[in-house]
Design a protein around this motif. Sequence first.
Motif, short mmCIF file in Angstrom:
data_model
loop_
_atom_site.label_atom_id
_atom_site.label_comp_id
_atom_site.label_asym_id
_atom_site.label_seq_id
_atom_site.Cartn_x
_atom_site.Cartn_y
_atom_site.Cartn_z
N ASN A 268 13.06 12.29 -8.02
CA ASN A 268 14.26 11.53 -7.66
C ASN A 268 14.34 11.26 -6.16
OD1 ASN A 268 15.10 11.31 -10.32
ND2 ASN A 268 16.29 13.18 -10.24
N ARG A 269 13.77 12.14 -5.35
CA ARG A 269 13.76 11.91 -3.89
C ARG A 269 12.84 10.76 -3.49
NH1 ARG A 269 14.11 17.74 -3.24
NH2 ARG A 269 12.85 18.10 -3.48
N LEU A 270 11.88 10.44 -4.36
CA LEU A 270 11.00 9.30 -4.06
C LEU A 270 11.80 8.00 -4.02
CD1 LEU A 270 7.88 10.11 -6.25
CD2 LEU A 270 8.07 10.30 -3.76
N ASN A 271 12.90 7.96 -4.75
CA ASN A 271 13.83 6.84 -4.71
C ASN A 271 13.15 5.50 -5.05
OD1 ASN A 271 16.40 5.78 -4.43
ND2 ASN A 271 16.16 5.38 -2.24
N LEU A 272 12.37 5.53 -6.12
CA LEU A 272 11.76 4.28 -6.59
C LEU A 272 12.80 3.50 -7.37
CD1 LEU A 272 8.27 5.55 -7.75
CD2 LEU A 272 8.77 4.10 -5.79
N ARG A 273 13.11 2.32 -6.92
CA ARG A 273 14.19 1.54 -7.52
C ARG A 273 13.87 1.06 -8.93
NH1 ARG A 273 14.60 -0.94 -1.96
NH2 ARG A 273 16.15 0.38 -0.96
N PHE A 274 12.58 0.93 -9.24
CA PHE A 274 12.19 0.41 -10.55
C PHE A 274 11.94 1.53 -11.56
CE2 PHE A 274 8.57 0.60 -7.70
CZ PHE A 274 7.65 1.34 -8.42
N VAL A 275 12.20 2.79 -11.16
CA VAL A 275 12.04 3.93 -12.06
C VAL A 275 13.41 4.58 -12.24
CG1 VAL A 275 10.96 6.19 -12.34
CG2 VAL A 275 9.68 4.32 -11.30
N PRO A 276 13.82 4.79 -13.49
CA PRO A 276 15.14 5.39 -13.70
C PRO A 276 15.23 6.80 -13.14
CG PRO A 276 14.08 4.86 -15.80
CD PRO A 276 13.13 4.50 -14.72
N PHE A 277 16.43 7.16 -12.70
CA PHE A 277 16.73 8.50 -12.21
C PHE A 277 16.51 9.48 -13.36
CE2 PHE A 277 19.76 11.91 -11.26
CZ PHE A 277 19.44 12.17 -9.94
N LYS A 278 15.85 10.60 -13.08
CA LYS A 278 15.59 11.60 -14.12
C LYS A 278 16.63 12.70 -14.04
CE LYS A 278 10.79 10.76 -14.86
NZ LYS A 278 10.75 10.20 -16.19
N LYS A 279 17.10 13.13 -15.20
CA LYS A 279 18.09 14.20 -15.28
C LYS A 279 17.41 15.55 -15.16
CE LYS A 279 21.37 11.96 -18.36
NZ LYS A 279 22.07 12.07 -19.65
N ASN A 280 18.13 16.51 -14.60
CA ASN A 280 17.66 17.88 -14.63
C ASN A 280 17.76 18.39 -16.05
OD1 ASN A 280 16.86 18.45 -11.96
ND2 ASN A 280 18.97 18.65 -11.33
N VAL A 281 16.90 19.32 -16.39
CA VAL A 281 16.82 19.86 -17.74
C VAL A 281 17.47 21.24 -17.75
CG1 VAL A 281 15.23 20.60 -19.56
CG2 VAL A 281 14.69 18.59 -18.19
N THR A 282 18.30 21.48 -18.74
CA THR A 282 18.93 22.79 -18.89
C THR A 282 18.22 23.56 -20.00
OG1 THR A 282 20.52 22.05 -20.56
CG2 THR A 282 21.19 21.84 -18.23
N PRO A 283 18.33 24.88 -19.99
CA PRO A 283 17.76 25.65 -21.11
C PRO A 283 18.34 25.22 -22.46
CG PRO A 283 18.26 27.11 -19.28
CD PRO A 283 18.83 25.76 -18.94
N GLU A 284 19.60 24.84 -22.46
CA GLU A 284 20.24 24.39 -23.70
C GLU A 284 19.59 23.11 -24.22
OE1 GLU A 284 22.66 27.12 -21.53
OE2 GLU A 284 22.02 25.14 -20.87
N GLU B 179 0.83 -1.21 0.00
CA GLU B 179 0.00 0.00 0.00
C GLU B 179 0.87 1.26 0.00
OE1 GLU B 179 -3.23 2.06 2.97
OE2 GLU B 179 -3.26 -0.13 2.79
N LYS B 180 1.93 1.24 0.80
CA LYS B 180 2.85 2.37 0.86
C LYS B 180 3.52 2.59 -0.50
CE LYS B 180 7.15 3.89 3.01
NZ LYS B 180 8.26 3.50 3.86
N MET B 181 4.00 1.51 -1.11
CA MET B 181 4.66 1.61 -2.41
C MET B 181 3.70 2.09 -3.49
SD MET B 181 7.75 1.09 -1.78
CE MET B 181 8.34 1.17 -3.45
N ASN B 182 2.45 1.64 -3.42
CA ASN B 182 1.44 2.09 -4.37
C ASN B 182 1.21 3.59 -4.24
OD1 ASN B 182 -0.56 1.69 -6.40
ND2 ASN B 182 -2.13 1.76 -4.81
N GLY B 183 1.17 4.09 -3.02
CA GLY B 183 1.00 5.52 -2.78
C GLY B 183 2.17 6.32 -3.33
N ILE B 184 3.38 5.80 -3.13
CA ILE B 184 4.56 6.48 -3.64
C ILE B 184 4.55 6.49 -5.17
CG2 ILE B 184 7.09 6.33 -3.82
CD1 ILE B 184 7.08 5.27 -0.91
N TYR B 185 4.13 5.38 -5.76
CA TYR B 185 4.08 5.31 -7.22
C TYR B 185 3.03 6.27 -7.78
CZ TYR B 185 4.03 3.54 -11.95
OH TYR B 185 4.11 3.46 -13.32
#
Length: 88
Positions: free
Chosen positions: A58-74, A12-18
């Motif tokens: 990224n702070r959610l730290n879901l192991r089955f979801v890849p880390f997302k990169k920050n986006v730059t204006p470039e 239930e906790k993991m479902n809420g985080i997802y």
Amino acid sequence: MSVHKELAQHAEKMNGIYKTYLQFDQQREVYIEEAVQLCKQGLPFTTRKINEVTNQINRLNLRFVPFKKNVTPEMVQEYVEKIKNKDA
């Protein structure tokens, strides 16, 4: 507490985080699209809101979801250029 109850609570906790992840990810896409549209119009834009949501994801730290990169204006500008060249 029984193992079954503990497993159910964990699920239930993991479902809420997802679900939170899905909301953040959807909001991130909205912010990216806003930046792209502004860039296409030659108007000033920022990636601040995109990266705030990215950091929350990224702070959610879901192991089955890849880390997302920050986006730059470039990165936004490169994407818009790629779209323009594709459409030309």
